[in-house]
Design a protein around this motif. Structure first.
Motif, mmCIF file in Angstrom:
data_model
loop_
_atom_site.group_PDB
_atom_site.id
_atom_site.type_symbol
_atom_site.label_atom_id
_atom_site.label_comp_id
_atom_site.label_asym_id
_atom_site.label_seq_id
_atom_site.Cartn_x
_atom_site.Cartn_y
_atom_site.Cartn_z
ATOM 1 N N HIS A 148 -38.830 34.403 -39.225
ATOM 2 C CA HIS A 148 -40.290 34.435 -39.239
ATOM 3 C C HIS A 148 -40.845 35.854 -39.317
ATOM 4 N N GLY A 149 -39.991 36.851 -39.258
ATOM 5 C CA GLY A 149 -40.456 38.231 -39.367
ATOM 6 C C GLY A 149 -40.796 38.894 -38.051
ATOM 7 N N VAL A 150 -40.433 38.257 -36.938
ATOM 8 C CA VAL A 150 -40.617 38.902 -35.638
ATOM 9 C C VAL A 150 -39.649 40.078 -35.546
ATOM 10 N N ASP A 151 -40.123 41.212 -35.039
ATOM 11 C CA ASP A 151 -39.220 42.360 -34.925
ATOM 12 C C ASP A 151 -38.969 42.791 -33.483
ATOM 13 N N THR A 152 -39.807 42.308 -32.548
ATOM 14 C CA THR A 152 -39.702 42.752 -31.162
ATOM 15 C C THR A 152 -39.852 41.565 -30.221
ATOM 16 N N VAL A 153 -39.056 41.557 -29.165
ATOM 17 C CA VAL A 153 -39.159 40.541 -28.125
ATOM 18 C C VAL A 153 -39.444 41.254 -26.806
ATOM 19 N N PHE A 154 -40.453 40.783 -26.089
ATOM 20 C CA PHE A 154 -40.806 41.344 -24.786
ATOM 21 C C PHE A 154 -40.397 40.346 -23.710
ATOM 22 N N GLY A 155 -39.913 40.831 -22.568
ATOM 23 C CA GLY A 155 -39.639 39.855 -21.530
ATOM 24 C C GLY A 155 -38.670 40.289 -20.466
ATOM 25 N N LEU A 156 -38.400 39.329 -19.593
ATOM 26 C CA LEU A 156 -37.451 39.467 -18.501
ATOM 27 C C LEU A 156 -36.794 38.096 -18.336
ATOM 28 N N PRO A 157 -35.599 37.915 -18.905
ATOM 29 C CA PRO A 157 -34.993 36.578 -18.928
ATOM 30 C C PRO A 157 -34.419 36.164 -17.574
ATOM 31 N N ASP A 158 -34.032 34.897 -17.492
ATOM 32 C CA ASP A 158 -33.425 34.330 -16.292
ATOM 33 C C ASP A 158 -32.042 34.947 -16.078
ATOM 34 N N ASP A 159 -31.483 34.708 -14.882
ATOM 35 C CA ASP A 159 -30.202 35.347 -14.577
ATOM 36 C C ASP A 159 -29.016 34.711 -15.292
ATOM 37 N N ASP A 160 -29.240 33.646 -16.045
ATOM 38 C CA ASP A 160 -28.144 33.127 -16.867
ATOM 39 C C ASP A 160 -27.924 34.001 -18.104
ATOM 40 N N LEU A 161 -28.962 34.769 -18.474
ATOM 41 C CA LEU A 161 -28.882 35.776 -19.539
ATOM 42 C C LEU A 161 -28.559 35.214 -20.919
ATOM 43 N N VAL A 162 -28.703 33.908 -21.103
ATOM 44 C CA VAL A 162 -28.440 33.324 -22.423
ATOM 45 C C VAL A 162 -29.373 33.894 -23.492
ATOM 46 N N PRO A 163 -30.675 34.131 -23.199
ATOM 47 C CA PRO A 163 -31.533 34.735 -24.234
ATOM 48 C C PRO A 163 -30.999 36.071 -24.733
ATOM 49 N N LEU A 164 -30.412 36.868 -23.836
ATOM 50 C CA LEU A 164 -29.864 38.148 -24.281
ATOM 51 C C LEU A 164 -28.644 37.948 -25.165
ATOM 52 N N ARG A 165 -27.814 36.977 -24.824
ATOM 53 C CA ARG A 165 -26.656 36.694 -25.683
ATOM 54 C C ARG A 165 -27.115 36.184 -27.045
ATOM 55 N N ALA B 72 -49.606 41.782 -30.478
ATOM 56 C CA ALA B 72 -50.219 40.792 -31.365
ATOM 57 C C ALA B 72 -51.601 41.245 -31.832
ATOM 58 N N LEU B 73 -52.401 41.807 -30.932
ATOM 59 C CA LEU B 73 -53.744 42.246 -31.304
ATOM 60 C C LEU B 73 -53.703 43.395 -32.298
ATOM 61 N N ALA B 74 -52.768 44.320 -32.104
ATOM 62 C CA ALA B 74 -52.689 45.466 -32.998
ATOM 63 C C ALA B 74 -52.073 45.109 -34.345
ATOM 64 N N ALA B 75 -51.052 44.254 -34.323
ATOM 65 C CA ALA B 75 -50.331 43.925 -35.558
ATOM 66 C C ALA B 75 -50.982 42.799 -36.345
ATOM 67 N N GLY B 76 -51.721 41.922 -35.653
ATOM 68 C CA GLY B 76 -52.321 40.784 -36.331
ATOM 69 C C GLY B 76 -51.335 39.693 -36.660
ATOM 70 N N ARG B 77 -50.231 39.634 -35.922
ATOM 71 C CA ARG B 77 -49.253 38.568 -36.129
ATOM 72 C C ARG B 77 -48.689 38.141 -34.776
ATOM 73 N N THR B 78 -47.986 37.021 -34.775
ATOM 74 C CA THR B 78 -47.544 36.401 -33.528
ATOM 75 C C THR B 78 -46.444 37.210 -32.864
ATOM 76 N N ALA B 79 -46.626 37.440 -31.554
ATOM 77 C CA ALA B 79 -45.638 38.150 -30.747
ATOM 78 C C ALA B 79 -44.811 37.147 -29.962
#
Length: 570
Positions: free
Chosen positions: A20-37, A63-70
């Protein structure tokens, strides 16, 4: 195509994000860390935040600066509770973003599982769509729908929960990803015809641009409409950055933030053309807005965003499409090549246009006089600080603002202008404390080629907390100009009006504690050093360093336009 099998729902989500063209992910995942894997092997940049609210604020700023979904990733239970404030700000700011959250699995739901919480019930009221995926076959369509809903209609946040039982269950995609895009529905032709009649009948129209016009005026169509109508242009706070504020017909902000020179225009207008505004309280605050019986022609993507407090035509659809339609049908009463090049306005097309330009000049002269006056006084005054910032920063810059007592200097016309090459990110009507200070990180990632300045109070800067280290780690060259009044200036101003009190919200400047490794830090209390220190800070930011410049300020350094109303609006 042959089927694609993912080891988990999170792997499917990250694959979609890449497609979809996303280039950056912001966050703090759960301690299972599957999102990081799931991020391993992709080119997605992960901004690991210290707090979930900060992750949501950064995503909203991006999102406000880029005009696309974050995209934002969080855990479950208290993590979901922490993100609610950021989702509220994103919803009211019109920031398209998708929050992917962990959740309690269906097999243990209701058993008192660790960090179990009815996250959907808590979050649904502040997002456009909240959904839990309870079967691997539903992962692919749910992800696609989340991004579709976030970007379309009035943009905003979406919450998608991927419970624990999807952590190690394969997800199969047997078709290409559907790539949802932001669509801009055309207004109804009958509604446009009625609005055109109102425009032609108006003799003293005013154009009000709201946050819904962000990224919808790249061709300067709103300014051309103003030229055709001979109409002054105003913006709501969240509408800043949608128009070129150096245009001769731009007359500043409306409502609570209207300059005194503009009040006669609001008193005499016979039509307000509101583009992409919900007409929130600060925008319609009297006397910086029209009388209640003056019709307001409202254009909005969503019927729910139409205000029914005032008479006037309603157009449901894209604001840019409406403006283009009007330009096609309205006579070119003021069109000349030099006008379209923004060099200057030709001779006024009517008395109303002339009055708007005269008000513009009068406001500029008053502020120039005020700047000259404070430049000769001892100490640093905020009006003078904004002048120096304007001189130091390159043309391509973004001012990220807060909404406290003294950072609101930048709201009052024309202490800070937003030319065509610049932008301004402002909190929504919710004005969540710390939004601007934290969102600046996401803004910088969205527009790496622009100088990004967070103009904030010390109370707001304090909300950045441990996430200042995130900016250092990510080498995000944001310049924080911190107005240090020792606390919460707005609350102290309200308290002082009530008389002596044993409570204190603000007082003597106390410092930000930003003097730490990796941060370019300066405290400037001598105006002779201001230009040099800000230039050094800007150079540090250009090299990828975070810079914090603290300015001790006095509580009585308040915009003159605000002094009569600050006790009435809180």
């Amino acid at each position: 195509m042959s089927a694609v099998t993912y080891p988990s729902a999170w792997h499917a989500a990250m694959d979609f994000a890449v497609a979809h063209g996303v280039d950056t992910v912001f966050g703090l995942p759960d301690d299972d860390l599957v999102p990081l894997r799931a991020l391993e092997g992709t080119e997605l940049r992960m901004v690991l935040c210290r707090d979930q609210r900060a992750a949501a604020f950064m995503a909203a700023g991006h999102a406000l600066a880029a005009g696309r979904t974050a995209l934002c990733v969080i855990g479950k239970g208290p993590a979901a509770a922490n993100v609610v404030g950021g989702l509220l700000e994103a919803r009211c700011s019109g920031a398209p973003m998708v929050v992917l959250a962990s959740g309690t699995g269906a097999r243990t739901r209701g058993s008192g599982a660790f960090q179990e919480l009815d996250q959907l019930a808590m979050i649904a009221p502040v997002v456009k769509w909240a959904h839990r995926v309870d079967h691997p076959d539903r992962v692919v369509p749910a992800i696609e729908r989340a991004f579709l809903v976030a970007a379309n209609g009035a943009p905003g946040p979406v919450y998608l929960e991927l419970p624990a039982d999807l952590l190690d269950v394969e997800v199969v995609r047997d078709r290409p990803w559907h790539q949802p895009r932001a669509q801009h529905p055309q207004p109804d032709t009958e509604a446009l015809a009625g609005s055109l009649v109102a425009l032609r009948a108006a003799r003293r129209p005013v154009i009000l641009v709201g946050g819904g016009m962000r990224h919808r005026n790249g061709g300067g169509e709103v300014e051309r409409l103003a030229e055709r109508l001979g109409a002054p242009i105003f913006a709501t706070a969240s509408g800043r950055g949608a128009v070129d504020e150096t245009h001769p017909l731009f007359c500043g902000l409306a409502g609570l933030y209207a300059a005194e020179e503009m009040l006669p225009l609001w008193a005499e207008t016979d039509l307000v053309v509101a583009l992409g505004s919900r007409l929130e309280e600060t925008a319609v605050y009297r006397p910086g807005f029209s009388a209640p019986d003056v019709p307001v022609l409202q254009v909005n993507l969503e019927p729910v965003d139409i205000s029914h407090e005032r008479p006037g035509h309603v157009v449901i659809g894209d604001g840019l499409a409406a403006v283009r339609s009007w330009l096609t049908d309205l006579p070119e009463r003021a069109a000349r090549p030099e006008l379209l090049e923004r060099a200057e306005l030709p001779a006024p097309t009517n008395e109303w246009s002339e009055r708007a330009q005269a008000a513009n000049r009068a406001a500029a002269e008053r502020v120039a006089t005020e700047r000259q006056r404070v430049a000769e006084l001892p100490g640093i005054h905020i009006a003078d600080l904004l002048r120096v910032l304007d001189e130091v920063l390159p043309e391509r810059r973004v001012l990220v603002q807060e909404n406290g007592l003294q950072d609101m200097w930048s709201y009052f016309y024309p202490h800070w202008r937003v030319p065509a090459a610049a932008d301004s990110i402002v909190p929504s009507e919710q004005t969540s404390l710390g939004f601007g200070a934290i969102a600046a990180a996401g803004v910088k990632l969205a527009v790496p080629g622009s100088a990004v300045v967070a103009f904030v109070g010390d109370g707001a800067f304090g909300k950045l907390g441990a996430d200042l280290e995130v900016l250092v780690e990510q080498e995000l060259g944001v310049l924080f100009v911190v107005l240090d009044n020792g606390g919460y200036g707005w609350l102290q101003a309200q308290l002082d009006k009530a008389g002596p009190s044993r409570y204190r919200f603000a007082g003597s400047p106390h410092g930000t504690g930003a003097d730490r490794p990796g941060v370019h830090h300066a405290v400037v209390d001598d105006k002779t050093r201001l230009d040099k220190e800000l230039r050094q800070a800007a150079a540090a930011c250009a090299a990828g360093r975070v810079a914090v410049v603290e300015i001790p300020v006095r509580l009585d350094d308040v915009p003159a336009d605000l002094t009569e109303t600050e006790g009435e609006h809180s």
